[in-house]
Design a protein around this motif. Structure first.
Motif, PDB file in Angstrom:
ATOM      1  N   THR A   1       0.833  -1.205   0.000  1.00 21.89           N
ATOM      2  CA  THR A   1       0.000   0.000   0.000  1.00 21.89           C
ATOM      3  C   THR A   1       0.866   1.253   0.000  1.00 21.89           C
ATOM      4  O   THR A   1       0.598   2.210  -0.740  1.00 21.89           O
ATOM      5  N   LEU A   2       1.903   1.250   0.828  1.00 20.75           N
ATOM      6  CA  LEU A   2       2.845   2.368   0.806  1.00 20.75           C
ATOM      7  C   LEU A   2       3.469   2.514  -0.573  1.00 20.75           C
ATOM      8  O   LEU A   2       3.635   3.635  -1.081  1.00 20.75           O
ATOM      9  N   HIS A   3       3.805   1.397  -1.188  1.00 19.88           N
ATOM     10  CA  HIS A   3       4.410   1.430  -2.518  1.00 19.88           C
ATOM     11  C   HIS A   3       3.440   2.017  -3.537  1.00 19.88           C
ATOM     12  O   HIS A   3       3.827   2.826  -4.405  1.00 19.88           O
ATOM     13  N   LYS A   4       2.183   1.640  -3.442  1.00 21.15           N
ATOM     14  CA  LYS A   4       1.163   2.153  -4.358  1.00 21.15           C
ATOM     15  C   LYS A   4       1.031   3.673  -4.216  1.00 21.15           C
ATOM     16  O   LYS A   4       1.058   4.410  -5.222  1.00 21.15           O
ATOM     17  N   LEU A   5       0.901   4.138  -2.978  1.00 21.68           N
ATOM     18  CA  LEU A   5       0.731   5.568  -2.747  1.00 21.68           C
ATOM     19  C   LEU A   5       1.962   6.357  -3.171  1.00 21.68           C
ATOM     20  O   LEU A   5       1.849   7.466  -3.714  1.00 21.68           O
TER      21      LEU A   5
END
Length: 654
Positions: A312-316
């Motif tokens: 999720t951090l990577h996506k954001l």
């Protein structure tokens, strides 16, 4: 002849203090500078002689106990500062000492670090042990007559005068002995240059007397805007903004100066009137009327962003704004100062808890206050003790209905507490009350990074067991997985409520993960990390669902978060009145560090070495360097004055 051997106590006391100072410098990774040690010796000799004379005036039976108590007291000061540095990579101030009760929740971390540093601590106590073992040789009790005491008083004065003479011989530069002793309040640098005991004495004196540094009101204009283009993907689609306008409010500074009688306020008016504003740009109002989720993530780092471990951090981070040269400098009050800088756009005042102190002043430009004025529901949450660092005072003042553990946020009391659980308990409080703005200060990423003393690391241990890293590195990543899962829950809930496509999410860190051993940071980075600049490199995530990724290569820092988000949301604010700058504007970049080092678009200045390192192909002259140094000094000075004078309340902005 009987008095001469008795003076061995005085000599031993002086040598012991010098030993403690040298051992402290070694233990806190300071460079040994003989000029600085000589200054410490002069001050310590003056103190030792004076204390020796006073104790000798006591009853003979009380003298040994008095000497032992004094020696143990100073040893405990050095030990406590050593442990504090090993835990927080800072030295505590008298203000922090007076709030020491709030450190109690971290007793496990401090105790663990104390066990790890046991040999260092035992060596600190070596003078105390020697004084007890050799008391018969070192100590001979006798009554000192006032005439003898007067002689010692003169001798103490001579050593003190020698110290002052050395200080007056070193006047050049912002961090000279003279500036640190008379003009600047910089406890961290004072410890390193003047010695721990002198730095603490000055800190206590200044706290008790309300002393404030003085600065000549000479304003340095910022350099002209950089012509360097920002790299970004072709599919970047900011809103069109054909006519650039200054981001200012209707403030007549000349009229304010004419009506003002307080010279400090007049000086502030003059400074801000001369500050060049930023201009509106293609990104101004790109997310106007959006909801806002703002997160300060405990010890978060770009090193924790991974497509598989923290998806999720990577996506954001990859689907929003990508600030490739973003820095999160560390300040004296680590987490609280990190929050203060990001949420107020001001630099913290040395020696105090600036955010707690700010609860007494008007702060109109914080996002909570700006958005609440526009009718937003504004909430703030912290999943650890609600009043830690005085957040129950500071956060309502910046526009939030605030909850933490103990005043309404009923998270399970683990150490550290769960970011996931905080999200599960809070999102429903605002998600159906548009427009809304929620602010989070997380805690799951807190040190220590072990699987035995950190509940969150233990909870997520199986998810990192397969990684080819050391135990500490895996434990750290396990804590960041909790943040990642909290964000996953947040996105899902926003989508369920149908508001994800009109919600802006911004995430930054309070500080780099200083709880990690430097070797572990190097391990996660895949190379040896440079310590004056690169150590503080971090991520600033700004994301909205469906946006096209935007890459920004301009140097920036947490000081720039408030004006950047204000610009993206299309808020009316005065860019001259904040110390940071909208990263997306054409304003020249300036990243400021605690030790007064800085980064611009032309290079990096290392304040500890006095060296300016230009970027490839860039040439600068001494005038440019001095101009930026003056601008940095201004930002620290006038940030402090805003806090001390409640300056914003004089502008009639309500």
């Amino acid at each position: 002849m009987r008095k001469l051997p008795a003076h061995r106590t005085m000599y031993f006391f002086t040598v012991s203090l010098l030993f403690l100072e040298i051992w402290f410098k070694i233990g806190t990774d300071q460079n040994i500078n003989w000029n600085e040690l000589l200054l410490s010796f002069f001050f310590m000799s003056a103190s030792s002689i004076l204390l020796y004379g006073i104790v000798r005036l006591l009853n003979a039976r009380k003298q040994f106990a008095a000497f032992l108590i004094l020696l143990a007291f100073f040893t405990l000061i050095y030990c406590s500062q050593f442990l504090y540095y090993r835990t927080f990579h800072m030295y505590y101030s008298w203000y922090s000492f007076s709030e020491a009760g709030q450190i109690f929740p971290f007793w496990r971390e401090i105790f663990t670090i104390g066990l790890q540093q046991a040999i260092w601590l035992w060596i600190f106590f070596l003078p105390v042990v020697l004084f007890i073992l050799y008391r018969n040789w070192l100590f001979t009790p006798f009554y000192m007559r006032l005439r003898s005491f007067a002689k010692l008083l003169v001798l103490s004065g001579l050593f003190f005068s020698a110290a002052l003479a050395q200080i007056h011989l070193d006047k050049k530069g912002e961090f000279s002995f003279y500036h640190l002793y008379y003009l600047e309040h910089h406890p961290q640098l004072a410890v390193e240059r003047l010695g721990l005991l002198t730095a603490m004495r000055l800190d206590i004196q200044r706290q008790w007397t309300g002393w404030s540094p003085q600065r000549e009101p000479v304003h340095q204009h910022s350099p002209a805007p950089s012509q360097k283009k920002q790299a970004s993907p072709d599919k970047k689609k900011p809103r069109s903004n054909k006519s650039e306008q200054n981001q200012v409010l209707d403030i007549d500074f000349q009229q304010l100066m004419d009506r003002e009688t307080n010279e400090e306020i007049i000086e502030l008016h003059r400074y801000f009137a001369n500050e060049p504003p930023t201009k509106t740009n293609a990104y101004t109002g790109m997310f106007k009327d959006y909801n806002l989720i703002l997160i300060t993530a405990e010890a978060f780092s770009h090193l924790a962003i991974h497509p598989e471990i923290t998806p999720t951090l990577h996506k954001l981070a990859t689907e929003g704004f990508q600030f490739t040269e973003f820095y999160t400098p560390i300040w004296e009050v680590s987490t609280s100062d990190g929050e203060y800088v990001a949420l107020t756009g001001l630099l913290p005042k040395s020696g105090v808890w600036s955010f707690q102190e700010s609860s007494h002043i008007y702060l109109p430009f914080t996002l909570g206050n700006q958005l609440r004025k526009l009718g937003y529901t504004t909430k703030a949450y912290h999943n650890h003790t609600y009043d830690y660092y005085g957040r129950h005072l500071s956060h309502p003042n910046i526009g939030y209905d605030y909850k933490g553990l103990g005043n309404g946020l009923n998270v399970t009391e683990t150490w550290p507490e769960s970011d996931v659980e905080m999200m599960e308990l809070t999102v429903s409080e605002y998600v159906d009350k548009e427009p809304f703005h929620a602010y989070y200060m997380t805690v799951s990423g807190h040190l220590l990074y072990t699987f035995t003393g950190n509940y969150i690391a233990y909870k997520n241990k199986e998810l990192v067991d397969h990684l080819p890293y050391s135990e500490e590195a895996k434990a750290y990543l396990a804590t960041q997985i909790e943040l990642d899962r909290a964000l996953e829950y947040l996105l899902n809930e926003l989508e369920k409520a149908g508001v994800l496509d009109r919600t802006l999410i911004a995430i930054s860190s309070d500080h780099y993960p200083y709880g990690l051993d430097k070797k572990t940071i190097d391990e996660l980075a895949g190379h040896e990390v440079e310590e004056n600049f690169e150590l503080y490199r971090n991520a600033f995530i700004v994301y909205a669902s469906g946006m096209d990724p935007v890459r920004i290569d301009k140097p920036a820092s947490s000081l720039d978060i408030l004006p950047t988000l204000s610009n993206l949301l299309g808020l009316e604010y005065d860019s001259r009145l904040l110390m940071g700058r909208d990263i997306l504007s054409d304003a020249p970049p300036l990243v400021v560090f605690l030790n007064r080092s800085f980064i611009t678009d032309k290079g990096k200045f290392n304040a500890e070495t006095g060296e300016f390192i230009p970027h490839d192909g860039v040439q600068v002259d001494d005038e440019y360097i001095e101009q930026i140094k003056a601008s940095v000094a201004d930002k620290f000075y006038y940030s402090r004055k805003i806090l001390e004078t409640d300056y914003y309340s004089t502008l009639n902005l309500q």
